[in-house]
Design an enzyme around this catalytic site. Structure first.
Site, PDB file in Angstrom:
ATOM      1  CG  ASN A  26     -13.207  30.087  39.123  1.00  0.00           C
ATOM      2  OD1 ASN A  26     -13.643  29.424  38.186  1.00  0.00           O
ATOM      3  ND2 ASN A  26     -11.997  29.888  39.631  1.00  0.00           N
ATOM      4  CG  ASN A  27     -16.792  27.307  44.136  1.00  0.00           C
ATOM      5  OD1 ASN A  27     -16.901  26.175  43.660  1.00  0.00           O
ATOM      6  ND2 ASN A  27     -16.498  27.511  45.410  1.00  0.00           N
TER       7      ASN A  27
ATOM      8  CG  HIS B  80     -20.183  26.745  37.837  1.00  0.00           C
ATOM      9  ND1 HIS B  80     -19.268  26.079  38.633  1.00  0.00           N
ATOM     10  CD2 HIS B  80     -19.465  27.651  37.113  1.00  0.00           C
ATOM     11  CE1 HIS B  80     -18.056  26.556  38.390  1.00  0.00           C
ATOM     12  NE2 HIS B  80     -18.149  27.511  37.472  1.00  0.00           N
ATOM     13  CB  CYS B  81     -21.849  31.864  40.203  1.00  0.00           C
ATOM     14  SG  CYS B  81     -21.695  33.650  39.949  1.00  0.00           S
ATOM     15  N   PRO B  82     -19.899  31.811  37.262  1.00  0.00           N
ATOM     16  CG  PRO B  82     -20.185  32.767  35.156  1.00  0.00           C
ATOM     17  CD  PRO B  82     -20.905  31.971  36.196  1.00  0.00           C
TER      18      PRO B  82
END
Length: 299
Positions: free
Chosen positions: A161-162, A156-158
């Site tokens: 945002n996904n 999950h990559c902030p």
């Protein structure tokens, strides 16, 4: 006496009460086709806004501090076109990575009817997530931020945002590549601009005052160097993950390989589309999976 064939369930929390398919409610109505995917996470939204702000800041410094005041019009036009094109592709890739369903497993599909529809053979194993009450395909993992099980989830990559998963990994790879390219391009232009200002009068090499010009260029240099290192590492990590057909989570957990091994070229085509074309570099071209094998619900 004749034994009734049974199927084995595995869940991630080992809670007996979740092992009964009757505990799950029917899946909710999926909504109209084409509904936009967006994760309502405060940290992720803030990181996405910061990403856009930093790219737009780089645009401002490149255009109004370095290129527009330059007397070399050919230099300004060529570099302006290249930088703006790369920045546009980077932001477009960011949008596609952020707004594309990464491969969410239908929520609440672990019902008796759905399990029977899979036509499982006796002894086959199905994976069930008690958090979203879903039957998980092989290589799917639950994301605590997205609150969904994601097929072939890498991480999950902030910043986008996904989750990075089966359906949006191409856009994430393009995002890291284009950010690395505009960072490198900006650093090269900053170097040339400093040399030009040292040779000429500082008051003539920018429309801003010399102290303001220096501060803006140093901030851009710091931003470009930081993002060049970060995105280059991420790009290399993602390409290696694609070529080895092993996600970041699978590498971290050292999971046993249960899927067929394919060549590096086939793995690249499975992510970027069949066949090879300029569409591989375009965030607007949706990957055509071709004959890529789907990830099954059973192992």
């Amino acid at each position: 006496m004749m034994l009734i064939p049974t199927h084995h369930f595995r869940n991630i929390e080992r809670k007996p009460e979740y092992l009964q398919p009757e505990k799950c409610v029917p899946p909710p109505y999926p909504g109209p086709v084409g509904t936009m995917w967006f994760i309502r996470d405060g940290c992720g939204i803030a990181c996405a806004i910061v990403t856009w702000f930093l790219v737009l800041y780089a645009e401002f410094v490149v255009l109004f501090v370095m290129l527009i005041p330059s007397r070399d019009y050919v230099y300004s036009i060529i570099n302006g076109i290249v930088f703006n094109l790369l920045a546009f592709l980077a932001l477009a890739s960011h949008c596609r990575a952020m707004l594309t369903d990464p491969g969410a497993v239908p929520k609440g599909n672990a019902t008796k009817e759905f399990i029977e529809s899979l036509q499982l053979k006796p002894g086959q194993v199905v994976y069930k997530c008690p958090k979203c009450c879903s039957i998980k395909p092989d290589r799917a993992h639950h994301c605590s931020v997205c609150k969904r099980c994601i097929r072939k989830m890498d991480h999950h990559c902030p910043w986008v945002n996904n989750c990075v998963g089966e359906n949006n990994q191409k856009y994430f790879v393009l995002f890291t590549m284009y950010i690395a390219l505009i960072s490198l391009h900006a650093l090269i232009m900053v170097g040339f601009h400093f040399l030009h200002c040292f040779e000429e009068d500082w008051t003539k090499c920018s429309s801003f005052s010399p102290p303001t010009t220096v501060i803006l260029l140093i901030l851009l240099c710091f931003e470009g160097l930081l993002f060049l290192i970060f995105t280059s590492v991420m790009f290399g990590t993602q390409v290696h993950s694609i070529c080895t057909d092993e996600t970041g989570i699978e590498q971290l957990k050292k999971e046993e390989r249960r899927w067929a091994k394919k060549t590096k070229w086939m793995n690249m085509k499975a992510v970027f589309g069949h066949p090879f074309s300029l569409g591989w570099a375009s965030p607007f071209a949706t990957p055509d999976q071709g004959k890529a094998d789907p990830y099954q619900y059973v192992v």
